[in-house]
Scaffold this motif. Structure first.
Motif, PDB file in Angstrom:
ATOM      1  N   GLY B 191      -7.576  29.147 -22.218  1.00  0.00           N
ATOM      2  CA  GLY B 191      -8.033  28.538 -23.471  1.00  0.00           C
ATOM      3  C   GLY B 191      -7.250  27.289 -23.858  1.00  0.00           C
ATOM      4  N   ALA B 300     -11.274  33.513 -22.089  1.00  0.00           N
ATOM      5  CA  ALA B 300     -11.691  32.114 -22.198  1.00  0.00           C
ATOM      6  C   ALA B 300     -11.836  31.532 -20.805  1.00  0.00           C
ATOM      7  N   GLN B 378     -14.662  30.258 -25.434  1.00  0.00           N
ATOM      8  CA  GLN B 378     -13.587  31.103 -25.977  1.00  0.00           C
ATOM      9  C   GLN B 378     -14.264  32.268 -26.693  1.00  0.00           C
TER      10      GLN B 378
END
Lengths: 151, 679
Positions: B191, B300, B378
């Motif tokens: 992420g 993510a 995400q």
């Protein structure tokens, strides 16, 4: 709008004013050290300092932070690592590491407020920072260490 | 190594593969969303050949050594452990400095495919191959050879690292990247990846209504038929909420007694005839709910497409326990050869078995394909609960008989559970049907007790549930261990014996290493001394995958309102040679905490056949203030090699339940423990 982030002024477009500060920090400013864990104010991974106090950056908007001073994990160290960061290394605290920026920010805010906290004060300050890997007892030891006291 | 391509695969071949599943290998299939993947990729892989293994090490011009890690790092410390092994073998070439070994999390082009990082197998399976590669490099350099000429022809080589008391092996170094973790350095997790021109996106669940579109959110059609949302900014995307279908789904009641009434259970692990005869000493039922992984990093991924004539057409960053499975799945989805898909494996913010399916990577790739720009996906915390898979619930009945001198003469354990390995999260329905006649090895894990009994019967059924289930830390070992060690504990009580002495007397004699753990935890905890007033103690033990042993003592205090507080946990674990004692202790600390959560707080709410948890308030996990004092003893029998450290001490769940029983006088028959509801 302007937010002071880690001691420097950051210009944030007005359209981002309603966004949670967390996303503005991570994606607008590229400061990805502050983590997204839930966005619901419950895990503490997104903890930053607003004018020195620990706040969950997922729970305040960028607009609410305007005119204030924000410190993120990237800005905690000065010339040397913050005592909490040094203690985290000395006590080998992290496993996966994902919650640790938030843990460190909460711990640093605690020590500013209570320089020599007892276990009850640590529990109260840190109970809102979740760790799934199980590093809590190491966090507690590291906080005592950073406070310069035996654990 | 088998990456199946579906067309032409005969039924017979499929059964042959399904039969391999019974040997305990982990099998998953690609996400069922796409209509065009007739056969799933099976991420079961052999160790790559010798030449590929020595390629895990690169000698750099400045004399440093790079270890291309053949595992994924999720905080279990495999990076630093294998780094220590390399440093030990190559000490004289590195000035003895651990810092001169650099660990790199590789991408799928950098190393040959390796199996998933699951099962606490990394040190067990990779310590020796990594040590051998480093030792070969050492001896080659000693003969003046250059690194590019290094070959592994099976020649004998002396290993220095796989024994205790080395310069690096046996030292407690902290996790790799600790300095980056505590300073918030960039790009540690998927992420955190940011690419020029990147958008943010999500894939709408099939049953979701399209939300009211705020400015900056645009809908998009994906090439697999699903719909997505794209945004230039993360905030508006995370603010988008959509209603999912509330249509109820039938949830089979996991009820072992009802299952028994319907007929015999499907799978047998032990088949002695065990009869009711003159009556049972113990006849108990245990019920265990769904549980979530609740890792702090919601999954993510970032995906970027390159031009059609580029060597790599699709590039993905993700936190996954199997980067090669991600590559295979994406290659199949988009009709690409594997070498044109590049997967970068990032550090994982908590794995625990959750990161073994391909979801966000596929979503990011589909969204990036539709957008013509890189896209970051995400998952939200709510999506982790709704769209992830969970530990299945299980229902157990244990009936046992002891002789007058306290020996178990009969042991019968029947249970039913949702799937663990043969999971709807990863297998299309037709493959689940094919595998339904094979024992799910994940459900079976830990179901054979380490005790000798005159006659033993262990049998189970696994049942498909409308909520996706799959591997959770320890797989079946947590639930099965809880039932077994609760039953053993009560048997001891009914036999009028101390629970530790009863266990020692009934242990199968082949389990000397478990006996040593029990004796060590007895001494560590002062078991034979009186517990402080107002507290009670419980004990439990178990063996994980036949190679790792642990015994735990818990001390519990129960308040006036019945709420228990765990005040102390002691654990003695034997997972063989310890490469890094600090990392092994950390794994034990994690398991103890998971055991505490299992007993005290964790229960995934289900309503109408759907997960009804959206936040951590709906699924509380242990917090700092719940943490007891912890003492750990590591037992390291001379001459052993490392076995798994990551899932064994989960037996703490039963130690805590047994401590509550000792304190309150009532057995804990359902999890999580509810004061005033125990028997």
């Amino acid at each position: 709008m302007q937010i002071t982030v880690n001691g420097r002024p950051a210009e944030i477009p007005d359209e981002r004013g309603g966004d949670p500060l967390l996303w503005v920090l991570r994606e607008t400013l590229g400061l990805t050290g502050t983590k997204f864990g839930c966005g619901q104010g419950l895990c503490g991974a997104c903890m930053v300092h607003l004018d020195g106090a620990a706040v969950r950056s997922c729970q305040i908007s960028a607009g609410e932070a305007a005119g204030h001073s924000i410190t993120t994990i990237e800005g905690l160290a000065g010339e040397t690592l913050h005592p909490v960061q040094q203690a985290w290394i000395a006590e080998s605290v992290p496993q996966c590491g994902y919650c640790q920026a938030g843990q460190i920010m909460s711990a640093a805010a605690l020590l500013r407020e209570i320089p020599r906290p007892d276990d009850a004060a640590i529990d109260a300050a840190m109970a809102g920072n979740l760790c799934r890997c199980g590093t809590y007892q190491r966090i507690r030891k590291a906080i005592h260490r950073a406070a310069g006291q035996p654990s | 190594m088998t990456a199946l391509v579906g067309r032409g695969m005969s039924r017979r071949n499929l059964f042959a593969h399904a039969a391999r599943l019974a040997a305990g290998v982990t099998v998953f299939a690609a996400a069922p969303a796409c209509a065009f993947n007739p056969l799933p990729a099976l991420p079961t892989r052999d160790m790559p050949p010798a030449e590929a293994r020595i390629a895990w090490l690169r000698l750099r011009p400045d004399g440093r050594v790079q270890l291309l890690l053949p595992r994924q790092e999720m905080g279990q410390g495999i990076s630093v452990g294998l780094r220590q092994i390399v440093a030990e073998e190559l000490a004289e070439y590195l000035n003895g400095e651990l810092e001169r070994v650099e660990v790199v999390l590789p991408d799928t082009a950098a190393i040959a495919p390796v199996k998933s990082t699951v099962g606490s197998d990394s040190m067990k399976d990779f310590a020796a191959p990594v040590a051998r590669a480093a030792a070969l490099l050492r001896e080659h350099l000693a003969r003046g050879g250059s690194a590019t000429e290094l070959h592994d022809t099976g020649q004998p080589v002396t290993l220095r690292s796989l024994r205790a008391g080395g310069r690096h092996v046996g030292q407690g170094h902290p996790t790799e990247r600790i300095a980056d973790i505590v300073t918030g350095a960039p790009s540690l997790y998927a992420g955190d990846i940011r690419l020029p021109g990147m958008l943010f996106g999500l894939v709408l669940p099939a049953d979701a209504e399209l939300p009211a579109l705020s400015p900056g959110l645009r809908p998009v059609e994906l090439s697999d038929g699903r719909r997505g949302l794209l945004s230039d900014h993360a905030g508006p995307l995370h603010a988008a909420s959509f209603d999912r279908s509330a249509a109820q789904r039938a949830m089979p009641d996991l009820d072992i007694d009802a299952a028994l009434q319907r007929g015999r259970l499907e799978h047998r692990l032990r088949s002695d005839t065990v009869e009711a005869g003159a009556g049972w000493t113990l006849d108990r039922r245990y019920d265990i709910p769904f549980a979530a992984h609740a890792q702090i990093e919601p999954r993510a991924a970032v995906a970027q497409w390159h031009s059609r004539d580029a060597a790599v057409q699709l590039e993905v960053w993700t936190g996954t326990q199997d980067a090669f499975f991600v590559r295979e799945t994406l290659a199949r989805q988009f009709g690409l050869s594997a070498d044109r898909v590049l997967v970068h494996a990032c550090r994982i913010g908590g794995g625990f078995g959750a990161r073994t399916i391909v979801r966000q990577e596929l979503e990011a790739a589909l969204l990036a394909q539709a957008a013509g720009r890189p896209v970051k996906v995400q998952w939200s915390r709510a999506a982790e609960f709704a769209d992830g898979f969970h530990r299945p619930p299980s229902s157990h009945r244990i009936r046992a008989r002891v002789s007058p001198d306290g020996r178990i003469t009969d042991w019968w354990h029947g249970f039913c559970s949702g799937h663990v390995i043969f999971t709807s999260a990863a297998m299309p329905r037709w493959m689940q049907a094919v595998t339904s006649f094979i024992k799910d090895p994940g459900v079976a894990r830990g179901a054979l007790p380490p005790y000798a009994a005159g006659r033993m019967r262990v049998e189970f059924s696994d049942i498909r549930l409308p909520v996706d289930t799959g591997p959770w830390r320890g797989l079946g070992a947590g639930p099965n261990g809880y039932a077994i060690e609760s039953a053993i504990d009560e048997l001891a009580q009914l036999a009028g014996q101390d629970p530790l002495r009863f266990r020692l007397a009934n242990l199968d004699p082949q389990h000397g290493r478990l006996k040593a753990c029990l004796e060590a935890v007895r001494d560590l905890s002062g078991w034979n001394t009186t517990a402080p007033s107002g507290t009670g103690r419980g004990i439990a033990c178990g063996i994980y995958k036949e190679t790792s042993y642990a015994a735990v003592v818990a001390e519990v205090q129960v308040a006036g309102d019945g709420a228990p507080r765990v005040t102390h946990l002691w654990c003695a674990q034997d997972s063989g040679l310890v490469i890094n004692p600090d990392q092994v202790r950390a794994q034990i600390e994690g398991n103890l905490l998971w055991g505490l959560g299992m007993v005290l707080t964790e229960c995934l709410p289900i309503e109408g056949g759907r997960v009804a948890a959206y936040t951590f308030a709906d699924y509380p996990i242990p917090t700092m203030d719940a943490m007891p004092a912890i003492d750990i003893a590591l037992i390291e029998p001379p001459g052993t090699l490392p076995s798994g450290a990551g899932e064994t001490a989960m037996v703490a769940v039963a130690a805590i339940a047994n401590a509550i029983a000792a304190t309150t006088g009532g057995r804990v028959l359902t999890l999580p423990y509810q004061p005033h509801s125990a028997a």
